[in-house]
Write a protein that holds these residues in place. Structure first.
Motif, PDB file in Angstrom:
ATOM      1  N   GLY A  23       0.814  -1.214   0.000  1.00  0.00           N
ATOM      2  CA  GLY A  23       0.000   0.000   0.000  1.00  0.00           C
ATOM      3  C   GLY A  23       0.847   1.264   0.000  1.00  0.00           C
ATOM      4  N   ARG A  24       1.903   1.262   0.813  1.00  0.00           N
ATOM      5  CA  ARG A  24       2.800   2.428   0.844  1.00  0.00           C
ATOM      6  C   ARG A  24       3.444   2.663  -0.520  1.00  0.00           C
ATOM      7  NH1 ARG A  24       6.930   2.319   5.825  1.00  0.00           N
ATOM      8  NH2 ARG A  24       7.765   4.021   4.552  1.00  0.00           N
ATOM      9  N   PHE A  25       3.852   1.579  -1.166  1.00  0.00           N
ATOM     10  CA  PHE A  25       4.482   1.708  -2.479  1.00  0.00           C
ATOM     11  C   PHE A  25       3.494   2.250  -3.505  1.00  0.00           C
ATOM     12  CE2 PHE A  25       5.276  -0.275  -6.665  1.00  0.00           C
ATOM     13  CZ  PHE A  25       6.499   0.294  -6.949  1.00  0.00           C
ATOM     14  N   ILE A  26       2.323   1.666  -3.569  1.00  0.00           N
ATOM     15  CA  ILE A  26       1.375   2.013  -4.627  1.00  0.00           C
ATOM     16  C   ILE A  26       0.819   3.417  -4.454  1.00  0.00           C
ATOM     17  CG2 ILE A  26      -0.865   1.242  -3.710  1.00  0.00           C
ATOM     18  CD1 ILE A  26       0.636   0.191  -7.084  1.00  0.00           C
ATOM     19  N   HIS A  27       0.637   3.869  -3.210  1.00  0.00           N
ATOM     20  CA  HIS A  27       0.085   5.209  -2.986  1.00  0.00           C
ATOM     21  C   HIS A  27       1.090   6.309  -3.307  1.00  0.00           C
ATOM     22  CE1 HIS A  27      -3.262   3.279  -0.712  1.00  0.00           C
ATOM     23  NE2 HIS A  27      -3.909   4.337  -1.140  1.00  0.00           N
ATOM     24  N   ALA A  28       2.373   5.963  -3.380  1.00  0.00           N
ATOM     25  CA  ALA A  28       3.397   6.968  -3.670  1.00  0.00           C
ATOM     26  C   ALA A  28       3.706   7.076  -5.163  1.00  0.00           C
ATOM     27  CB  ALA A  28       4.681   6.627  -2.913  1.00  0.00           C
ATOM     28  N   LEU A  29       3.073   6.252  -5.984  1.00  0.00           N
ATOM     29  CA  LEU A  29       3.378   6.237  -7.410  1.00  0.00           C
ATOM     30  C   LEU A  29       2.736   7.395  -8.160  1.00  0.00           C
ATOM     31  CD1 LEU A  29       3.032   2.481  -8.456  1.00  0.00           C
ATOM     32  CD2 LEU A  29       5.137   3.791  -8.138  1.00  0.00           C
ATOM     33  N   ALA A  30       3.414   7.814  -9.226  1.00  0.00           N
ATOM     34  CA  ALA A  30       2.818   8.722 -10.208  1.00  0.00           C
ATOM     35  C   ALA A  30       2.108   7.828 -11.217  1.00  0.00           C
ATOM     36  CB  ALA A  30       3.893   9.573 -10.872  1.00  0.00           C
ATOM     37  N   GLU A  31       0.818   7.621 -11.039  1.00  0.00           N
ATOM     38  CA  GLU A  31       0.094   6.577 -11.760  1.00  0.00           C
ATOM     39  C   GLU A  31       0.060   6.759 -13.271  1.00  0.00           C
ATOM     40  OE1 GLU A  31      -3.767   5.770 -10.219  1.00  0.00           O
ATOM     41  OE2 GLU A  31      -3.061   5.405  -8.170  1.00  0.00           O
ATOM     42  N   GLU A  32       0.147   8.006 -13.750  1.00  0.00           N
ATOM     43  CA  GLU A  32       0.002   8.215 -15.189  1.00  0.00           C
ATOM     44  C   GLU A  32       1.095   7.517 -15.995  1.00  0.00           C
ATOM     45  OE1 GLU A  32       2.392  11.650 -13.495  1.00  0.00           O
ATOM     46  OE2 GLU A  32       0.562  10.553 -12.966  1.00  0.00           O
ATOM     47  N   LYS A  33       2.239   7.231 -15.383  1.00  0.00           N
ATOM     48  CA  LYS A  33       3.348   6.577 -16.092  1.00  0.00           C
ATOM     49  C   LYS A  33       3.318   5.052 -15.941  1.00  0.00           C
ATOM     50  CE  LYS A  33       6.547  10.463 -15.343  1.00  0.00           C
ATOM     51  NZ  LYS A  33       7.870  10.841 -14.784  1.00  0.00           N
ATOM     52  N   VAL A  34       2.543   4.542 -15.008  1.00  0.00           N
ATOM     53  CA  VAL A  34       2.601   3.130 -14.648  1.00  0.00           C
ATOM     54  C   VAL A  34       1.694   2.276 -15.535  1.00  0.00           C
ATOM     55  CG1 VAL A  34       2.235   1.452 -12.796  1.00  0.00           C
ATOM     56  CG2 VAL A  34       3.157   3.719 -12.264  1.00  0.00           C
ATOM     57  N   GLU A  35       2.273   1.200 -16.076  1.00  0.00           N
ATOM     58  CA  GLU A  35       1.496   0.247 -16.857  1.00  0.00           C
ATOM     59  C   GLU A  35       1.564  -1.168 -16.277  1.00  0.00           C
ATOM     60  OE1 GLU A  35      -0.538   0.999 -19.203  1.00  0.00           O
ATOM     61  OE2 GLU A  35       0.040   3.129 -19.264  1.00  0.00           O
ATOM     62  N   ARG A  36       2.515  -1.379 -15.366  1.00  0.00           N
ATOM     63  CA  ARG A  36       2.649  -2.698 -14.759  1.00  0.00           C
ATOM     64  C   ARG A  36       3.348  -2.572 -13.415  1.00  0.00           C
ATOM     65  NH1 ARG A  36       6.836  -7.388 -16.392  1.00  0.00           N
ATOM     66  NH2 ARG A  36       6.015  -9.066 -15.072  1.00  0.00           N
ATOM     67  N   VAL A  37       2.979  -3.417 -12.467  1.00  0.00           N
ATOM     68  CA  VAL A  37       3.664  -3.470 -11.175  1.00  0.00           C
ATOM     69  C   VAL A  37       3.956  -4.932 -10.840  1.00  0.00           C
ATOM     70  CG1 VAL A  37       2.681  -1.341 -10.246  1.00  0.00           C
ATOM     71  CG2 VAL A  37       1.492  -3.503  -9.878  1.00  0.00           C
ATOM     72  N   THR A  38       5.061  -5.147 -10.154  1.00  0.00           N
ATOM     73  CA  THR A  38       5.398  -6.493  -9.675  1.00  0.00           C
ATOM     74  C   THR A  38       5.810  -6.416  -8.220  1.00  0.00           C
ATOM     75  OG1 THR A  38       7.767  -6.411 -10.225  1.00  0.00           O
ATOM     76  CG2 THR A  38       6.248  -7.157 -11.961  1.00  0.00           C
ATOM     77  N   ALA A  39       5.642  -7.523  -7.512  1.00  0.00           N
ATOM     78  CA  ALA A  39       6.047  -7.628  -6.110  1.00  0.00           C
ATOM     79  C   ALA A  39       6.820  -8.921  -5.929  1.00  0.00           C
ATOM     80  CB  ALA A  39       4.832  -7.601  -5.192  1.00  0.00           C
ATOM     81  N   THR A  40       8.000  -8.834  -5.333  1.00  0.00           N
ATOM     82  CA  THR A  40       8.835 -10.009  -5.089  1.00  0.00           C
ATOM     83  C   THR A  40       9.072 -10.167  -3.592  1.00  0.00           C
ATOM     84  OG1 THR A  40       9.969  -9.704  -7.216  1.00  0.00           O
ATOM     85  CG2 THR A  40      11.021 -11.158  -5.599  1.00  0.00           C
ATOM     86  N   ALA A  41       8.821 -11.372  -3.096  1.00  0.00           N
ATOM     87  CA  ALA A  41       9.048 -11.694  -1.686  1.00  0.00           C
ATOM     88  C   ALA A  41      10.284 -12.577  -1.564  1.00  0.00           C
ATOM     89  CB  ALA A  41       7.836 -12.408  -1.107  1.00  0.00           C
ATOM     90  N   TYR A  42      11.137 -12.285  -0.583  1.00  0.00           N
ATOM     91  CA  TYR A  42      12.380 -13.019  -0.381  1.00  0.00           C
ATOM     92  C   TYR A  42      12.394 -13.690   0.999  1.00  0.00           C
ATOM     93  CZ  TYR A  42      13.956  -9.884  -4.143  1.00  0.00           C
ATOM     94  OH  TYR A  42      14.083  -9.197  -5.315  1.00  0.00           O
ATOM     95  N   GLY A  43      13.350 -14.585   1.181  1.00  0.00           N
ATOM     96  CA  GLY A  43      13.600 -15.170   2.494  1.00  0.00           C
ATOM     97  C   GLY A  43      12.418 -15.914   3.064  1.00  0.00           C
ATOM     98  N   SER A  44      12.142 -15.665   4.342  1.00  0.00           N
ATOM     99  CA  SER A  44      11.039 -16.330   5.024  1.00  0.00           C
ATOM    100  C   SER A  44       9.713 -16.041   4.332  1.00  0.00           C
ATOM    101  CB  SER A  44      10.979 -15.881   6.489  1.00  0.00           C
ATOM    102  OG  SER A  44       9.846 -16.413   7.129  1.00  0.00           O
ATOM    103  N   LEU A  45       9.571 -14.837   3.783  1.00  0.00           N
ATOM    104  CA  LEU A  45       8.333 -14.497   3.072  1.00  0.00           C
ATOM    105  C   LEU A  45       8.143 -15.388   1.853  1.00  0.00           C
ATOM    106  CD1 LEU A  45       8.453 -10.579   3.139  1.00  0.00           C
ATOM    107  CD2 LEU A  45       7.034 -12.084   4.543  1.00  0.00           C
ATOM    108  N   ALA A  46       9.236 -15.798   1.222  1.00  0.00           N
ATOM    109  CA  ALA A  46       9.145 -16.681   0.061  1.00  0.00           C
ATOM    110  C   ALA A  46       8.900 -18.132   0.480  1.00  0.00           C
ATOM    111  CB  ALA A  46      10.419 -16.585  -0.772  1.00  0.00           C
ATOM    112  N   TRP A  47       9.631 -18.565   1.521  1.00  0.00           N
ATOM    113  CA  TRP A  47       9.520 -19.964   1.937  1.00  0.00           C
ATOM    114  C   TRP A  47       8.145 -20.320   2.490  1.00  0.00           C
ATOM    115  CZ3 TRP A  47      12.620 -23.690   0.508  1.00  0.00           C
ATOM    116  CH2 TRP A  47      13.928 -23.383   0.129  1.00  0.00           C
ATOM    117  N   THR A  48       7.520 -19.415   3.228  1.00  0.00           N
ATOM    118  CA  THR A  48       6.207 -19.723   3.830  1.00  0.00           C
ATOM    119  C   THR A  48       5.119 -18.779   3.338  1.00  0.00           C
ATOM    120  OG1 THR A  48       6.638 -18.349   5.785  1.00  0.00           O
ATOM    121  CG2 THR A  48       7.302 -20.659   5.898  1.00  0.00           C
ATOM    122  N   GLY A  49       5.394 -18.074   2.261  1.00  0.00           N
ATOM    123  CA  GLY A  49       4.455 -17.070   1.770  1.00  0.00           C
ATOM    124  C   GLY A  49       3.099 -17.604   1.372  1.00  0.00           C
ATOM    125  N   LYS A  50       3.071 -18.732   0.681  1.00  0.00           N
ATOM    126  CA  LYS A  50       1.784 -19.288   0.256  1.00  0.00           C
ATOM    127  C   LYS A  50       0.916 -19.651   1.458  1.00  0.00           C
ATOM    128  CE  LYS A  50       2.066 -19.366  -4.306  1.00  0.00           C
ATOM    129  NZ  LYS A  50       1.076 -18.726  -5.190  1.00  0.00           N
TER     130      LYS A  50
END
Length: 474
Positions: A49-76
């Motif tokens: 939410g913090r990331f997306i609310h700070a964007l200048a939306e008129e330039k954005v056509e795609r967003v991605t999110a990558t989780a690492y470490g413990s967030l990746a291992w038990t994320g699902k």
């Protein structure tokens, strides 16, 4: 009554090397959100939410999110992917309706579109735009997140790293790790020892000290309103958990037990129970299990100090409300303010993150907070209260975080019940003493931090060790 002169001594050599004055506010320790995890669900949603609310939306056509470490291992198992999608769509964990989550996610997936907070709609495919990277490790914290925003030419518009540091709190890569710890307060303390110095000098309780700090910039009505709202959400979570049945989501086929446990207690003749004290402890277990079953189901819970340990404080608070003759709303507020201080001490000088120090930092911290809160609500002195916190924390040292299948279910749900029982026992032991004891809370917090540093990574919320690999997932 109060003397707010600040300690002049330097930060003591305890716990973390970066230890600073403890200023964790009530709202930092207790946050209303959704399950199943504060660090893996609430934190990622906040970061997205913090990331997306700070964007200048008129330039954005795609967003991605990558989780690492413990967030990746038990994320699902911890619904991290779902949290990231909802956060990127502008939803917040404290206001989103849990019953709407599945509907919202199904709509985004079916349409392969994401509506940004400013109104622009972009192409978004959850299966490719949410990534779990199990190879890259980040030194700052095991729970790392990277967000990218791309324009029509696939050029990077924004690139930010966040870390979910426990209890739903997040920091950006360029943030101060403890940005709120420079806030001037009437009572600054580094550790339990300096906190007790304030109590004795001002002839005040730990709750009094915390309240005085909370009143910096806030009215008493506002502070009590925040506390009462959290208490009400905790009690409502217990009530809802005690009314639900069925199987928890995630594939382990774990049946809800709290409702049946609670109903059997009422059906039994109290005179035929093994012992009145045992009966009350069985109620406490049902309260804790009810909360953590709600958490596992993605329901509305309060981080206390985390979601994985969300059942301990509410269960002990409910025990105070329902089984202690002297219980009052004032006592419940004293409980929560005192628990805030203990949570702040542990968070500031060690960690409340299972990915960083194992479950000793989650259920252990919650048990310590609840023990202190109950002792204070029952009239303990400041030193008796500190003793209660120490006893509870001491007997959780070394506890690993090894959720089966990456789900916050086994052993997490039962573990909260045991944490609550230990908290009550710790409070009662402390109340029988005069506050004098050989091992201090500061020493136990230091030990917890050191133990967490020595603990192998596979035992810290990765589901790659312990019960997670020795018990079948179904």
């Amino acid at each position: 009554m109060f003397s707010s002169s600040r300690p002049t001594r330097q930060a003591p050599n305890i716990g973390r090397n970066d230890a600073r004055p403890v200023t964790a506010a009530f709202s930092e320790i207790f946050k209303i959100g959704i399950g199943p995890s504060s660090s893996h669900t609430v934190g990622p949603m906040v970061a997205a939410g913090r990331f997306i609310h700070a964007l200048a939306e008129e330039k954005v056509e795609r967003v991605t999110a990558t989780a690492y470490g413990s967030l990746a291992w038990t994320g699902k198992g911890h619904a991290t992917d779902q949290a990231l999608i909802l956060g990127l769509a502008g939803f917040r964990p404290d206001t989103i309706e849990p019953d709407q989550v599945a509907i919202l996610l199904a709509g985004i997936s079916a349409e392969a579109r994401l509506r940004l907070p400013g109104g622009k709609t972009i192409v978004f495919r959850p299966e490719t735009d949410v990534i779990f990277d199990k190879k890259v490790r980040h030194a700052r914290h095991p729970n790392a997140l990277r967000f990218l925003a791309l324009d029509a030419g696939n050029d990077v518009v924004a690139d930010e790293m966040f870390y979910s540091i426990g209890g739903g709190l997040v920091v950006r890569d360029d943030d101060d790790p403890s940005p709120l710890e420079t806030k001037p307060l009437p009572f600054m303390f580094f550790d339990a020892d300096s906190l007790l110095e304030h109590c004795e000098k001002s002839q005040a309780s730990i709750a009094d000290i915390v309240l005085a700090n909370e009143l910096t910039g806030l009215s008493q009505e506002t502070v009590f309103g925040q506390i009462d709202r959290v208490i009400d959400v905790m009690m409502a979570c217990i009530d809802r958990g005690l009314s639900q049945s069925g199987t928890l989501p995630g594939g382990l086929k774990v049946d809800r037990r709290a409702k049946a446990l609670h109903e059997r207690l009422f059906q039994e003749d109290e005179e035929e129970s093994h012992h009145p004290a045992q009966r009350s402890m069985e109620f406490v277990s049902s309260f804790a299990i009810a909360v953590n079953e709600e958490n596992a189901a993605g329901g509305r819970v309060v981080t206390a100090p985390t979601n994985g340990a969300a059942g301990v404080v509410p269960a002990v608070l409910r025990y105070y409300r329902d089984f202690c003759k002297s219980a009052s709303r004032e006592g419940m507020r004293t409980f929560m303010l005192t628990a805030t201080a203990i949570g702040g001490l542990i968070k500031g000088n060690a960690s409340i993150s299972g990915a960083e120090v194992g479950c000793q930092g989650e259920v252990g911290s919650a048990s310590s907070m609840a023990a202190a809160g109950l002792a204070a609500a029952l009239g303990a002195t400041a030193r008796q209260t500190e003793n209660a916190a120490e006893i509870a924390m001491e007997h959780h040292l070394g506890m690993t975080c090894d959720p089966i299948g990456g789900l916050v279910q086994i052993p997490c749900i039962e573990r909260n019940a045991f944490g609550a029982i230990k908290a009550i026992n710790a409070a009662m032991l402390a109340l029988r003493g005069d506050g004098t004891h050989h091992v201090s809370l500061d020493q136990v917090i230091t030990t917890m931090w050191q133990t967490g540093r020595d603990m192998k990574t596979k035992y810290k919320e990765t589901s790659r060790g312990g019960l997670a690999i020795n018990v079948p997932n179904c």
